[in-house]
Design a protein around this motif. Sequence first.
Motif, mmCIF file in Angstrom:
data_model
loop_
_atom_site.group_PDB
_atom_site.id
_atom_site.type_symbol
_atom_site.label_atom_id
_atom_site.label_comp_id
_atom_site.label_asym_id
_atom_site.label_seq_id
_atom_site.Cartn_x
_atom_site.Cartn_y
_atom_site.Cartn_z
ATOM 1 N N ASP A 264 0.816 -1.215 0.000
ATOM 2 C CA ASP A 264 0.000 0.000 0.000
ATOM 3 C C ASP A 264 0.850 1.265 0.000
ATOM 4 O OD1 ASP A 264 -2.223 -1.582 0.044
ATOM 5 O OD2 ASP A 264 -2.551 -1.436 2.206
ATOM 6 N N ARG A 267 1.765 3.487 -3.470
ATOM 7 C CA ARG A 267 0.958 4.597 -3.981
ATOM 8 C C ARG A 267 1.270 5.898 -3.252
ATOM 9 N NH1 ARG A 267 -3.367 6.973 -2.078
ATOM 10 N NH2 ARG A 267 -3.540 5.395 -0.423
ATOM 11 N N GLY A 271 3.931 6.655 -6.108
ATOM 12 C CA GLY A 271 2.799 7.214 -6.840
ATOM 13 C C GLY A 271 2.666 8.702 -6.608
#
Length: 447
Positions: A264, A267, A271
């Motif tokens: 997770d 991101r 990201g």
Amino acid sequence: MSREKSEKWRENSSERQCYKTGTILLMYTIGASIRYWLIFSRYQSIIGNHIEVSTPLNSWKRVSEGLYLQSKGINPYEGDLLHEAPIIMLLYQTLTRSLNLPVEIMFLITDLATAVVLYFVARRYMFQLFTQQEHHKDEYAEDGKEFLLSGPDFLNSPVFVAAAFLFNPYTIFNCVGLSTIVFHNFFLALFLCFMLYGSVVLSTLFLAVCTMMSLYPVILVLPLFLHFLEIYKSKTRGFCVVTLFAATIVALKVVSSALTNGDDYMRGVYGFILTVPDLQPNIGLFWYFFTEMFDHFRDLFICSFQINATILYLVPLSIKFRKDPFLLTVAVLFLVSVFKSYPCLGDVGFVLSLLPCFIHLFNYSQQGFLVGVIFLITSALGPILWHLWIYSNSANANFYFGVTLAFAIAQIFLVTDILFAYLKRQFCLKHGKERKIDGKDALLILE
């Protein structure tokens, strides 16, 4: 390198050694004193809150909050708070818990350690220039030998690099503002040092750590490949270096995933760097453009901007300057500091500190005065126009972006001037002072 060349290098390096040692100790004492005074003064909070120093990627306040959430068993990557990789957070957690030192002193020590490493980076690079000069001396034109480096050049350059880092206002503000780019610069300096000293394992390790911290250093794998290709004279062994780097990245990624029980964080870290969702103003070029951009064009221009910041200039520069991978590395770092999504003054200060490594190119540069003036003016006007825009409400975003755009242009002028100076010096060494082709005056143009 032959025994005679090694002895000649030792003779050059031993000159005024006591003077150099005393000078270096004095520089470090003054540099540490300046940082210590500012860190524990009332100016620290002012500097630390400035957008030129602190960004969403390097704010120590965010790291502190993330460490606190982790201590309470809360995932710090839920939301938009933290953008540091889990393995880097583990490093910060280890440092804050194991060292019985204030955080400010930890930053100060790391910054001084970076200056020490950069001194040895410059020293090793000058040693390489010396060996290349001795090896190719017979190939140079007779009237071009006056452009060769002399003993003082080899001795002074490392000292100038250390001084440029210790007394550079950008690096000082970066340290005083408690920006985590201090640690990034330290690992980046270690990468440069071990690359120049020929350590494959350590250079790939520290480049992988830098990549985990800010992603953009991944493109330095090409200068790394070219450097060890020059050393080993074997493409197979050169590609083995790239493979080792990729394996190290994978290993660090696996550790990060194990620390957070999933991916997770990808991101929220990488990201965030690539998609640029936070348009808080900084000294970069992304924020203003995407504030004005229509949403349906956003993906196209995000890709364009990120390509511009990474691979667009990498291949042509690598082809042209493949014989000097360190110069190529510095040029790439300059371009990254201009075009990355969330730059800060610490990025610029680091690459500016490496310029004395190319002291032999300064006589061929033409834009030094112009670039210096722009740096001075934009560095002074940036905080002023930010205050007028945000606090006095007597300016707008166009004013501040104009200053940051001029600041970026100055950096582009500087790196192109250094690269062009390198080509002019190589031409003069090979062909001499006169620039003639078929008996006619020639003009040297950078293409």
